[in-house]
Scaffold this motif. Structure first.
Motif, mmCIF file in Angstrom:
data_model
loop_
_atom_site.group_PDB
_atom_site.id
_atom_site.type_symbol
_atom_site.label_atom_id
_atom_site.label_comp_id
_atom_site.label_asym_id
_atom_site.label_seq_id
_atom_site.Cartn_x
_atom_site.Cartn_y
_atom_site.Cartn_z
ATOM 1 N N ASP A 144 30.970 40.251 37.750
ATOM 2 C CA ASP A 144 30.307 41.242 36.893
ATOM 3 C C ASP A 144 29.886 40.526 35.623
ATOM 4 N N LYS A 203 32.244 36.113 35.467
ATOM 5 C CA LYS A 203 30.894 36.516 35.061
ATOM 6 C C LYS A 203 29.850 35.837 35.937
ATOM 7 N N ALA A 238 26.094 46.356 41.990
ATOM 8 C CA ALA A 238 25.513 46.015 40.681
ATOM 9 C C ALA A 238 24.275 46.848 40.432
ATOM 10 N N GLY A 289 33.023 49.448 41.813
ATOM 11 C CA GLY A 289 33.679 48.155 42.049
ATOM 12 C C GLY A 289 35.179 48.224 41.789
ATOM 13 N N ALA A 332 35.006 41.325 34.424
ATOM 14 C CA ALA A 332 35.522 41.185 35.804
ATOM 15 C C ALA A 332 36.926 40.589 35.803
ATOM 16 N N GLY A 385 29.589 43.588 40.883
ATOM 17 C CA GLY A 385 29.643 44.769 40.005
ATOM 18 C C GLY A 385 31.045 45.352 40.016
ATOM 19 N N GLY A 386 31.696 45.275 38.865
ATOM 20 C CA GLY A 386 33.094 45.742 38.800
ATOM 21 C C GLY A 386 33.243 47.000 37.959
ATOM 22 N N GLY A 387 32.205 47.818 37.952
ATOM 23 C CA GLY A 387 32.265 49.061 37.171
ATOM 24 C C GLY A 387 33.076 50.119 37.908
#
Ligand code: APR
Length: 317
Positions: free
Chosen positions: A34, A65, A80, A14, A41, A9-11
């Motif tokens: 992500d 991904k 995530a 992340g 990502a 999870g690269g939000g």
């Protein structure tokens, strides 16, 4: 230095994790997965990689991904999930309301970790915290000392911050711990709260303390309400890295984490926020705290809330 940290999870969380790991020179390699299109990502990693000459850091960043970027990670941090977002009427969903959506994501995450980094230490941040880490553990079947949820470090940090503000002293002078589930039933432990080693009520009166404890329990929601989109992200990321550093540098640091309990605090087989010693083996020991009768009662309520959510998890195949 750690060889590799994997991040799922690269939000918001992340992203802070990646930039902070680079800034601290904490690992030689970062793998970020992500699923967001088109190549979220990759984009996140490229953005941060392009700043490494300015940071003055040589670090290998790989975004994808798909989960193979986790291959060989010593640590995997799981972010995530869908965060809490304010609804149009100003209210926001409880962490439990996120359960159904985030459980599906978690099963996917567990399969990825199992395939590519089965021996990693796993630190999970996604909400509802206690339920997600429980599900990850069930799916991964890893050693319980190698998997934990990040909540207590953050909840305790919030408690410390509010106490320091009220007492008008440095945050560094405050020691405090919050136990239990990472929800509205979490238990700030006033009897263990100290300022410069002295009982907190020498500096802050009981009415103000009660207000602070109420605010601590609702602190995540307060940030959600103020941000208007998404939930807190800097403080959770920094809190998770405190756990990573304690393990990687074998600090044997006592921190509250959501740990798998085998009868401690009257809980068997569930994850609950308790103080533990973190060292090279992950959770080295669960630390017992003497609680007042009121704190014991409040912890029991919190345990029952966690039990209820985990029972709901068990119903989802
Ligand atoms: N695999 C990898 N990444 C995924 C997956 C998946 N199966 N499903 C979702 N994601 C990604 C999303 O694409 C998104 O970029 O997880 C990321 C989550 O980022 P944000 O929405 O910005 O959420 P964030 O604020 O980082 O919080 C993540 O932590 O504190 C908790 O409640 C919070 O559950 C939430 C989680």
């Amino acid at each position: 230095m750690i060889n590799k940290i994997g991040i799922v999870g690269g939000g918001n969380i992340g992203g802070v994790l990646v930039s902070e790991i680079v800034s601290r020179r904490l690992a030689r390699n970062i793998g970020l997965v992500d699923i967001a299109p088109p190549e979220f990502a990759k984009g996140k990693c490229l953005d941060i990689a392009e700043a490494t000459p300015v940071y003055g850091r040589d670090i290998n960043l790989e975004g994808s991904k798909t989960y193979e970027v986790l291959e060989g990670a010593d640590f995997v941090i799981n972010t995530a999930g869908v965060p809490r977002k304010a609804k149009p009427d100003g209210s926001f969903p409880s962490r439990e309301e996120l359960l159904a959506t985030n459980l599906k994501i978690t099963d996917f995450v567990a399969a990825g970790i199992k395939k590519y980094a089965p021996n990693a230490f796993v630190i999970s941040i996604a909400n509802p915290l206690d339920a997600i880490v429980y599900r990850l553990f069930k799916k991964l079947r890893c050693k319980p000392n190698r998997i934990m949820g990040m909540a207590g470090v953050l909840d305790s940090s919030r408690y410390k911050y509010f106490v320091a503000e009220e007492a008008n002293v440095s945050v560094e002078n405050v020691e405090a711990v919050v136990l239990g589930g990472h929800g509205d039933t979490m238990v700030p432990i006033r009897s263990a709260c100290r300022i410069y080693g002295l009982p907190v009520d020498q500096f802050v009166n009981k009415t103000a303390l009660a207000k602070i404890e109420k605010r601590t329990r609702a602190a995540g929601g307060e940030v959600v309400g103020l941000l208007g989109s998404g939930s807190a992200f800097v403080s959770p990321a920094i809190s998770a890295l405190e756990m990573v550093e304690a393990i990687a540098f074998d600090k044997r640091k006592i921190v509250p984490v959501a740990a798998h309990l085998k009868g401690e605090y009257g809980v068997k087989g569930l994850f609950l926020g308790v103080p533990v010693i973190l060292g090279k083996n992950g959770i080295e020991e669960i630390v017992k705290i003497k609680l007042t009768p009121d704190e014991k009662k409040a912890l029991r309520v919190s345990i029952n809330a966690v039990k209820k959510t985990c029972a709901a998890v068990d119903k989802v195949r």
